[in-house]
Design a protein around this motif. Sequence first.
Motif, PDB file in Angstrom:
ATOM      1  N   ILE A  93      43.640  57.234  27.343  1.00 24.31           N
ATOM      2  CA  ILE A  93      43.997  58.328  28.236  1.00 24.31           C
ATOM      3  C   ILE A  93      45.459  58.250  28.681  1.00 24.31           C
ATOM      4  CG2 ILE A  93      43.299  57.134  30.355  1.00 24.31           C
ATOM      5  CD1 ILE A  93      42.659  60.834  29.570  1.00 24.31           C
ATOM      6  N   GLY A  94      46.066  57.048  28.581  1.00 23.53           N
ATOM      7  CA  GLY A  94      47.464  56.905  28.971  1.00 23.53           C
ATOM      8  C   GLY A  94      47.683  56.053  30.201  1.00 23.53           C
ATOM      9  N   PHE A  95      46.621  55.671  30.871  1.00 25.65           N
ATOM     10  CA  PHE A  95      46.684  54.709  31.965  1.00 25.65           C
ATOM     11  C   PHE A  95      45.403  53.887  31.906  1.00 25.65           C
ATOM     12  CE2 PHE A  95      44.249  58.196  33.686  1.00 25.65           C
ATOM     13  CZ  PHE A  95      43.316  57.614  34.529  1.00 25.65           C
ATOM     14  N   GLY A  96      45.371  52.768  32.641  1.00 30.05           N
ATOM     15  CA  GLY A  96      44.182  51.932  32.647  1.00 30.05           C
ATOM     16  C   GLY A  96      44.096  51.053  31.418  1.00 30.05           C
ATOM     17  N   ALA A  97      43.319  49.970  31.538  1.00 31.71           N
ATOM     18  CA  ALA A  97      43.142  49.038  30.434  1.00 31.71           C
ATOM     19  C   ALA A  97      41.791  48.357  30.547  1.00 31.71           C
ATOM     20  CB  ALA A  97      44.253  47.986  30.427  1.00 31.71           C
ATOM     21  N   VAL A  98      41.236  47.999  29.393  1.00 33.58           N
ATOM     22  CA  VAL A  98      40.013  47.206  29.324  1.00 33.58           C
ATOM     23  C   VAL A  98      40.412  45.743  29.199  1.00 33.58           C
ATOM     24  CG1 VAL A  98      37.925  46.729  28.000  1.00 33.58           C
ATOM     25  CG2 VAL A  98      38.707  49.086  28.279  1.00 33.58           C
ATOM     26  N   ILE A  99      39.797  44.902  30.008  1.00 30.40           N
ATOM     27  CA  ILE A  99      40.034  43.461  29.974  1.00 30.40           C
ATOM     28  C   ILE A  99      38.821  42.793  29.331  1.00 30.40           C
ATOM     29  CG2 ILE A  99      40.539  41.395  31.315  1.00 30.40           C
ATOM     30  CD1 ILE A  99      42.712  43.511  31.515  1.00 30.40           C
ATOM     31  N   GLU A 100      39.051  42.040  28.277  1.00 29.88           N
ATOM     32  CA  GLU A 100      37.963  41.334  27.583  1.00 29.88           C
ATOM     33  C   GLU A 100      38.244  39.833  27.584  1.00 29.88           C
ATOM     34  OE1 GLU A 100      36.307  44.211  24.202  1.00 29.88           O
ATOM     35  OE2 GLU A 100      38.482  43.919  24.032  1.00 29.88           O
ATOM     36  N   GLY A 101      37.182  39.059  27.313  1.00 31.95           N
ATOM     37  CA  GLY A 101      37.320  37.612  27.305  1.00 31.95           C
ATOM     38  C   GLY A 101      37.550  37.044  28.690  1.00 31.95           C
ATOM     39  N   MET A 102      36.875  37.618  29.675  1.00 33.99           N
ATOM     40  CA  MET A 102      37.147  37.287  31.075  1.00 33.99           C
ATOM     41  C   MET A 102      35.845  37.058  31.834  1.00 33.99           C
ATOM     42  SD  MET A 102      38.942  37.160  33.908  1.00 33.99           S
ATOM     43  CE  MET A 102      40.524  37.533  33.173  1.00 33.99           C
ATOM     44  N   ASP A 103      35.731  35.933  32.524  1.00 36.26           N
ATOM     45  CA  ASP A 103      34.652  35.666  33.463  1.00 36.26           C
ATOM     46  C   ASP A 103      35.308  35.527  34.826  1.00 36.26           C
ATOM     47  OD1 ASP A 103      32.642  34.673  35.112  1.00 36.26           O
ATOM     48  OD2 ASP A 103      31.835  33.304  33.604  1.00 36.26           O
ATOM     49  N   LEU A 104      35.079  36.488  35.701  1.00 34.29           N
ATOM     50  CA  LEU A 104      35.753  36.509  36.989  1.00 34.29           C
ATOM     51  C   LEU A 104      35.310  35.388  37.916  1.00 34.29           C
ATOM     52  CD1 LEU A 104      35.868  40.347  37.606  1.00 34.29           C
ATOM     53  CD2 LEU A 104      37.843  38.831  37.359  1.00 34.29           C
ATOM     54  N   ARG A 105      34.297  34.645  37.520  1.00 34.20           N
ATOM     55  CA  ARG A 105      33.888  33.481  38.314  1.00 34.20           C
ATOM     56  C   ARG A 105      34.747  32.264  38.001  1.00 34.20           C
ATOM     57  NH1 ARG A 105      27.733  33.584  36.389  1.00 34.20           N
ATOM     58  NH2 ARG A 105      28.949  33.627  34.451  1.00 34.20           N
ATOM     59  N   GLN A 106      35.497  32.350  36.892  1.00 37.49           N
ATOM     60  CA  GLN A 106      36.290  31.207  36.444  1.00 37.49           C
ATOM     61  C   GLN A 106      37.677  31.698  36.029  1.00 37.49           C
ATOM     62  OE1 GLN A 106      34.069  29.297  33.314  1.00 37.49           O
ATOM     63  NE2 GLN A 106      32.263  28.976  34.583  1.00 37.49           N
ATOM     64  N   VAL A 107      38.557  31.843  37.005  1.00 34.66           N
ATOM     65  CA  VAL A 107      39.904  32.373  36.749  1.00 34.66           C
ATOM     66  C   VAL A 107      40.929  31.378  37.282  1.00 34.66           C
ATOM     67  CG1 VAL A 107      41.504  34.261  37.208  1.00 34.66           C
ATOM     68  CG2 VAL A 107      39.070  34.745  36.900  1.00 34.66           C
ATOM     69  N   ASP A 108      41.793  30.876  36.402  1.00 39.84           N
ATOM     70  CA  ASP A 108      42.853  29.967  36.849  1.00 39.84           C
ATOM     71  C   ASP A 108      44.059  30.770  37.339  1.00 39.84           C
ATOM     72  OD1 ASP A 108      44.228  30.796  34.554  1.00 39.84           O
ATOM     73  OD2 ASP A 108      43.655  29.025  33.404  1.00 39.84           O
ATOM     74  N   SER A 109      45.061  30.085  37.847  1.00 35.18           N
ATOM     75  CA  SER A 109      46.192  30.766  38.487  1.00 35.18           C
ATOM     76  C   SER A 109      46.996  31.612  37.506  1.00 35.18           C
ATOM     77  CB  SER A 109      47.102  29.746  39.171  1.00 35.18           C
ATOM     78  OG  SER A 109      47.605  28.810  38.228  1.00 35.18           O
ATOM     79  N   SER A 110      47.160  31.131  36.270  1.00 39.94           N
ATOM     80  CA  SER A 110      47.940  31.907  35.301  1.00 39.94           C
ATOM     81  C   SER A 110      47.194  33.166  34.876  1.00 39.94           C
ATOM     82  CB  SER A 110      48.276  31.052  34.078  1.00 39.94           C
ATOM     83  OG  SER A 110      47.100  30.627  33.407  1.00 39.94           O
ATOM     84  N   THR A 111      45.866  33.069  34.727  1.00 42.80           N
ATOM     85  CA  THR A 111      45.075  34.244  34.372  1.00 42.80           C
ATOM     86  C   THR A 111      45.047  35.243  35.526  1.00 42.80           C
ATOM     87  OG1 THR A 111      43.692  32.891  32.921  1.00 42.80           O
ATOM     88  CG2 THR A 111      42.831  35.041  33.554  1.00 42.80           C
ATOM     89  N   ALA A 112      44.967  34.732  36.763  1.00 43.79           N
ATOM     90  CA  ALA A 112      45.004  35.618  37.929  1.00 43.79           C
ATOM     91  C   ALA A 112      46.327  36.388  37.970  1.00 43.79           C
ATOM     92  CB  ALA A 112      44.823  34.812  39.204  1.00 43.79           C
TER      93      ALA A 112
END
Length: 258
Positions: A8-27
Amino acid sequence: MQVTPLEIGFGAVIEGMDLRQVDSSTAALLRASLLEYGLLVIRGQSLTPQEQVAATNLFGQPEVFPVVRGQLSSWPEIFRVASQPADGHVEVGRYWHSDGSFRENPTPISFWYSVMQSEEGGDTLFTDLQQAYAELQPDIKEEFDTLRTAHRNGVVHPLVLRHPKTGERALYLNMGLTAGVLGYSPEQSRAVMEAVDRHYSRSGASYRHHWLPGDVVVADNLHVAHKATPLPASARRILNRTTVRADGVIWHEAQQAA
């Protein structure tokens, strides 16, 4: 973590992500992606209320809400949007708006987690406020750049809002809570609001999100607006929504993170 822009021209899908386990660089990458795209879609999550609040903290300090019927008494950070009154707030936001626009310092980020979904109905529409401004005719831009709008509670915002981090201009108007345009008659105010409403809804400008259980959507409210769509009367669905305080938001881009 893989970031795929929406067509559509904005927004993005994030894959390969478990929001329970996010390190500082991924955040930091998540925050940078939200700044760039305005909207993040992360499917297949499994979050308890505690884990949702922790994930929200990746973007900043959550707002808190009064605990009423249908809300989670132990988690005032979670505002439940539902199809049935016993499950949360019903008939919410069926018009273009950005959450928390009624505040002096508008709510910058919203985070939704899909707890329960109906197979039919209840999609949410999103539109790019920065692109909406960019596509205005020059004479309309010149007029809108000077206007301020008043919410029903008296809070005033410029109709064209600059993003506090990027400086990008956005066409910022809550269709349900705005009382009018300062200095304009009721008829003139209504004409402006109706014109903006049509512009938000112009062909090809909206992303329609069909909710599945476990979906997370994160929106930069100063970049995109959203609008709920109806559900069948018999449907049962629950969205847990958290929002980030304006005075506690984290806008840091990836290269700024340690």
